[in-house]
Design a protein around this motif. Structure first.
Motif, PDB file in Angstrom:
ATOM      1  N   ILE A   9     -57.283 -34.323  76.470  1.00 16.93           N
ATOM      2  CA  ILE A   9     -56.916 -35.493  77.064  1.00 16.93           C
ATOM      3  C   ILE A   9     -55.884 -35.567  77.782  1.00 16.93           C
ATOM      4  CG2 ILE A   9     -55.804 -37.623  76.160  1.00 16.93           C
ATOM      5  CD1 ILE A   9     -58.759 -37.807  75.641  1.00 16.93           C
ATOM      6  N   LEU A  10     -54.786 -34.451  77.597  1.00 14.03           N
ATOM      7  CA  LEU A  10     -53.478 -34.453  78.501  1.00 14.03           C
ATOM      8  C   LEU A  10     -54.067 -33.737  79.820  1.00 14.03           C
ATOM      9  CD1 LEU A  10     -50.667 -34.299  78.960  1.00 14.03           C
ATOM     10  CD2 LEU A  10     -50.706 -32.010  78.071  1.00 14.03           C
ATOM     11  N   ALA A  11     -55.092 -32.936  79.789  1.00 16.45           N
ATOM     12  CA  ALA A  11     -55.686 -32.516  81.305  1.00 16.45           C
ATOM     13  C   ALA A  11     -56.194 -33.712  81.759  1.00 16.45           C
ATOM     14  CB  ALA A  11     -56.435 -31.424  81.037  1.00 16.45           C
ATOM     15  N   HIS A  12     -56.907 -34.457  81.118  1.00 13.23           N
ATOM     16  CA  HIS A  12     -57.616 -35.710  81.769  1.00 13.23           C
ATOM     17  C   HIS A  12     -56.534 -36.624  82.463  1.00 13.23           C
ATOM     18  CE1 HIS A  12     -60.397 -38.698  82.619  1.00 13.23           C
ATOM     19  NE2 HIS A  12     -59.874 -39.820  81.811  1.00 13.23           N
ATOM     20  N   LEU A  13     -55.728 -36.990  81.692  1.00 14.42           N
ATOM     21  CA  LEU A  13     -54.595 -37.936  82.125  1.00 14.42           C
ATOM     22  C   LEU A  13     -53.825 -37.450  83.232  1.00 14.42           C
ATOM     23  CD1 LEU A  13     -53.030 -39.223  78.571  1.00 14.42           C
ATOM     24  CD2 LEU A  13     -54.730 -40.115  80.044  1.00 14.42           C
ATOM     25  N   ILE A  14     -53.570 -36.109  83.243  1.00 21.47           N
ATOM     26  CA  ILE A  14     -52.809 -35.723  84.597  1.00 21.47           C
ATOM     27  C   ILE A  14     -53.748 -35.774  85.715  1.00 21.47           C
ATOM     28  CG2 ILE A  14     -51.893 -33.382  85.467  1.00 21.47           C
ATOM     29  CD1 ILE A  14     -51.129 -32.494  82.636  1.00 21.47           C
ATOM     30  N   GLY A  15     -55.020 -35.338  85.702  1.00 20.49           N
ATOM     31  CA  GLY A  15     -55.981 -35.401  86.810  1.00 20.49           C
ATOM     32  C   GLY A  15     -56.368 -36.731  87.139  1.00 20.49           C
ATOM     33  N   ASP A  16     -56.602 -37.703  86.120  1.00 24.58           N
ATOM     34  CA  ASP A  16     -56.808 -38.951  86.565  1.00 24.58           C
ATOM     35  C   ASP A  16     -56.073 -40.144  86.748  1.00 24.58           C
ATOM     36  OD1 ASP A  16     -59.728 -38.890  86.912  1.00 24.58           O
ATOM     37  OD2 ASP A  16     -60.340 -40.422  85.130  1.00 24.58           O
ATOM     38  N   PHE A  17     -54.628 -39.742  86.149  1.00 25.58           N
ATOM     39  CA  PHE A  17     -53.814 -40.847  86.566  1.00 25.58           C
ATOM     40  C   PHE A  17     -52.484 -40.239  87.088  1.00 25.58           C
ATOM     41  CE2 PHE A  17     -56.400 -42.247  83.101  1.00 25.58           C
ATOM     42  CZ  PHE A  17     -56.784 -43.429  83.376  1.00 25.58           C
ATOM     43  N   LEU A  18     -51.978 -38.957  86.672  1.00 28.15           N
ATOM     44  CA  LEU A  18     -50.636 -38.534  87.075  1.00 28.15           C
ATOM     45  C   LEU A  18     -50.696 -38.036  88.320  1.00 28.15           C
ATOM     46  CD1 LEU A  18     -47.598 -37.977  86.500  1.00 28.15           C
ATOM     47  CD2 LEU A  18     -48.320 -35.615  85.517  1.00 28.15           C
ATOM     48  N   ILE A  19     -51.879 -37.405  88.896  1.00 29.07           N
ATOM     49  CA  ILE A  19     -51.880 -36.763  89.932  1.00 29.07           C
ATOM     50  C   ILE A  19     -53.178 -37.373  90.734  1.00 29.07           C
ATOM     51  CG2 ILE A  19     -51.936 -34.782  91.682  1.00 29.07           C
ATOM     52  CD1 ILE A  19     -50.884 -33.157  89.185  1.00 29.07           C
ATOM     53  N   HIS A  20     -53.137 -38.428  90.943  1.00 30.76           N
ATOM     54  CA  HIS A  20     -54.577 -39.331  91.519  1.00 30.76           C
ATOM     55  C   HIS A  20     -53.796 -40.482  92.484  1.00 30.76           C
ATOM     56  CE1 HIS A  20     -58.825 -40.868  90.613  1.00 30.76           C
ATOM     57  NE2 HIS A  20     -58.618 -40.288  92.026  1.00 30.76           N
ATOM     58  N   PRO A  21     -53.200 -40.106  93.615  1.00 27.80           N
ATOM     59  CA  PRO A  21     -52.645 -41.227  94.477  1.00 27.80           C
ATOM     60  C   PRO A  21     -53.692 -42.332  94.913  1.00 27.80           C
ATOM     61  CG  PRO A  21     -52.181 -38.940  95.281  1.00 27.80           C
ATOM     62  CD  PRO A  21     -53.250 -38.874  94.187  1.00 27.80           C
ATOM     63  N   GLN A  22     -53.218 -43.439  94.949  1.00 29.97           N
ATOM     64  CA  GLN A  22     -54.164 -44.547  95.588  1.00 29.97           C
ATOM     65  C   GLN A  22     -55.117 -44.321  96.750  1.00 29.97           C
ATOM     66  OE1 GLN A  22     -54.832 -46.972  93.476  1.00 29.97           O
ATOM     67  NE2 GLN A  22     -56.413 -47.962  94.674  1.00 29.97           N
ATOM     68  N   LYS A  23     -54.211 -43.533  97.677  1.00 27.01           N
ATOM     69  CA  LYS A  23     -54.951 -43.109  99.021  1.00 27.01           C
ATOM     70  C   LYS A  23     -56.229 -42.322  98.729  1.00 27.01           C
ATOM     71  CE  LYS A  23     -53.805 -40.038 102.697  1.00 27.01           C
ATOM     72  NZ  LYS A  23     -52.732 -38.820 103.205  1.00 27.01           N
ATOM     73  N   TRP A  24     -56.303 -41.441  97.437  1.00 22.82           N
ATOM     74  CA  TRP A  24     -57.345 -40.572  97.192  1.00 22.82           C
ATOM     75  C   TRP A  24     -58.531 -41.667  96.956  1.00 22.82           C
ATOM     76  CZ3 TRP A  24     -55.651 -35.693  94.181  1.00 22.82           C
ATOM     77  CH2 TRP A  24     -54.905 -34.765  94.913  1.00 22.82           C
ATOM     78  N   VAL A  25     -58.296 -42.364  95.905  1.00 24.04           N
ATOM     79  CA  VAL A  25     -59.134 -43.276  95.353  1.00 24.04           C
ATOM     80  C   VAL A  25     -59.915 -44.114  96.780  1.00 24.04           C
ATOM     81  CG1 VAL A  25     -59.422 -45.419  94.051  1.00 24.04           C
ATOM     82  CG2 VAL A  25     -57.795 -43.620  93.318  1.00 24.04           C
ATOM     83  N   LYS A  26     -59.057 -44.637  97.513  1.00 22.08           N
ATOM     84  CA  LYS A  26     -59.536 -45.514  98.595  1.00 22.08           C
ATOM     85  C   LYS A  26     -60.564 -44.422  99.649  1.00 22.08           C
ATOM     86  CE  LYS A  26     -55.924 -48.994  99.061  1.00 22.08           C
ATOM     87  NZ  LYS A  26     -54.748 -49.341  99.676  1.00 22.08           N
ATOM     88  N   LEU A  95     -64.743 -43.961  79.610  1.00 21.77           N
ATOM     89  CA  LEU A  95     -65.541 -43.821  78.156  1.00 21.77           C
ATOM     90  C   LEU A  95     -66.220 -42.658  78.221  1.00 21.77           C
ATOM     91  CD1 LEU A  95     -66.238 -44.907  75.436  1.00 21.77           C
ATOM     92  CD2 LEU A  95     -67.913 -46.316  76.523  1.00 21.77           C
ATOM     93  N   ALA A  96     -67.238 -42.500  79.542  1.00 19.80           N
ATOM     94  CA  ALA A  96     -67.967 -41.268  79.614  1.00 19.80           C
ATOM     95  C   ALA A  96     -66.968 -39.974  79.548  1.00 19.80           C
ATOM     96  CB  ALA A  96     -68.596 -41.468  81.053  1.00 19.80           C
ATOM     97  N   HIS A  97     -65.897 -40.164  79.923  1.00 21.02           N
ATOM     98  CA  HIS A  97     -65.032 -38.875  80.103  1.00 21.02           C
ATOM     99  C   HIS A  97     -64.679 -38.552  78.683  1.00 21.02           C
ATOM    100  CE1 HIS A  97     -65.155 -38.504  84.439  1.00 21.02           C
ATOM    101  NE2 HIS A  97     -64.347 -39.439  84.623  1.00 21.02           N
ATOM    102  N   LEU A  98     -64.364 -39.486  77.899  1.00 16.48           N
ATOM    103  CA  LEU A  98     -63.886 -39.290  76.703  1.00 16.48           C
ATOM    104  C   LEU A  98     -65.092 -38.911  75.671  1.00 16.48           C
ATOM    105  CD1 LEU A  98     -61.611 -42.447  75.904  1.00 16.48           C
ATOM    106  CD2 LEU A  98     -60.883 -40.002  76.322  1.00 16.48           C
ATOM    107  N   LEU A  99     -66.226 -39.277  76.105  1.00 14.76           N
ATOM    108  CA  LEU A  99     -67.379 -38.829  75.317  1.00 14.76           C
ATOM    109  C   LEU A  99     -67.748 -37.352  75.436  1.00 14.76           C
ATOM    110  CD1 LEU A  99     -69.672 -41.945  75.506  1.00 14.76           C
ATOM    111  CD2 LEU A  99     -68.495 -41.139  73.545  1.00 14.76           C
ATOM    112  N   VAL A 100     -67.584 -37.031  76.742  1.00 15.32           N
ATOM    113  CA  VAL A 100     -67.643 -35.554  77.150  1.00 15.32           C
ATOM    114  C   VAL A 100     -66.625 -34.672  76.310  1.00 15.32           C
ATOM    115  CG1 VAL A 100     -67.699 -33.724  79.115  1.00 15.32           C
ATOM    116  CG2 VAL A 100     -68.923 -36.200  79.278  1.00 15.32           C
ATOM    117  N   ILE A 101     -65.372 -35.069  76.607  1.00 13.83           N
ATOM    118  CA  ILE A 101     -64.280 -34.474  75.696  1.00 13.83           C
ATOM    119  C   ILE A 101     -64.836 -34.385  74.370  1.00 13.83           C
ATOM    120  CG2 ILE A 101     -61.889 -34.638  74.965  1.00 13.83           C
ATOM    121  CD1 ILE A 101     -61.069 -35.698  77.755  1.00 13.83           C
TER     122      ILE A 101
END
Length: 239
Positions: A9-26, A95-101
């Motif tokens: 979960i920690l690895a997921h939070l780092i990748g999906d939220f901590l190091i995931h700038p809005q610039k990348w999302v757009k 939810l899909a990511h959590l299910l995989v985890i």
């Protein structure tokens, strides 16, 4: 089991939220599979996961499952994304990511067998109570106060769509949770907080109708949540 789950979960939070700038999302939403940031995002996930697992090759299968599935889930999301379904896709994506985890954790430390030991009566009681405290209570309240017609067109124009219904559900869920925890002080704090936030509306009212309407709705809402919570606590002891 818990330790591995927390690491993933920690690895997921780092990748999906901590190091995931809005610039990348757009950029990903615009260029989809051709976006360089999609692959950089996956690389960040892989590095975070490898570091947190201390590069333990024991987890190589779980590592591959998480990284490959993350890429496929994200790719599906950006292809299906529209302005209307953005919120739902975000929820389904997480939810899909959590299910995989959960699946990966079960591979190394099986826990699905614990399902057989679940007290289904208590689980069904909880689900019943949650539906009662949200959807059912909303309909009950609407029915009980439908005899009064209170309209404030000025406020209605500035109000968010269905905000009142969501606020009511959230406040009842909080009250229900406080009752389950035996934290009655929390119920009083929540009631006081809501009174403070609604003070502006009530002070602008030209007569007592709006004040009485709000008070009746609030007391019914809190009352229903408290009764359902107390019933849950009483019944759960007997099953």
């Amino acid at each position: 089991m818990v330790a591995l789950f927390i690491k993933l979960i920690l690895a997921h939070l780092i990748g999906d939220f901590l190091i995931h700038p809005q610039k990348w999302v757009k950029h990903k939403n615009k260029y989809k599979q051709n976006s360089k940031y999609l692959y950089l995002h996956i690389l960040i996930h892989a590095l975070a996961l490898a570091i947190i697992l201390l590069f333990d090759t024991t987890y190589w299968l779980g590592f591959l499952i998480i990284i490959i599935s993350h890429y496929l889930i994200d790719l599906t999301k950006i292809h299906l994304r529209t302005k209307k379904n953005n919120r739902w896709l975000f929820a389904l994506d997480q939810l899909a990511h959590l299910l995989v985890i959960g699946v990966v954790v079960n591979i190394y430390e099986p826990y699905l067998s614990l399902i057989y030991n679940v007290n289904y009566s208590k689980l069904l009681l909880l689900l019943t109570s949650l539906i009662a405290v949200t959807s059912m209570s909303s309909i009950v309240m609407k029915t009980l106060i439908s005899k009064w017609k209170i309209e404030d067109k000025g406020d209605k124009e500035d109000s968010l769509e269905d905000a009142g219904a969501y606020i009511g559900m959230l406040e009842r869920l909080f009250v229900f949770l406080f009752i389950l925890m035996g934290f009655m002080e929390g119920v009083g704090f929540l009631l006081a907080a809501k009174s403070i936030f609604r003070f502006g509306d009530l002070s602008r009212a030209k007569d007592r109708k709006l004040t009485e309407y709000v008070l009746i709705g609030t007391l019914i809402s809190f009352g229903l949540a408290m009764v359902i919570g107390l019933i849950y606590n009483y019944v759960t002891v007997t099953i």
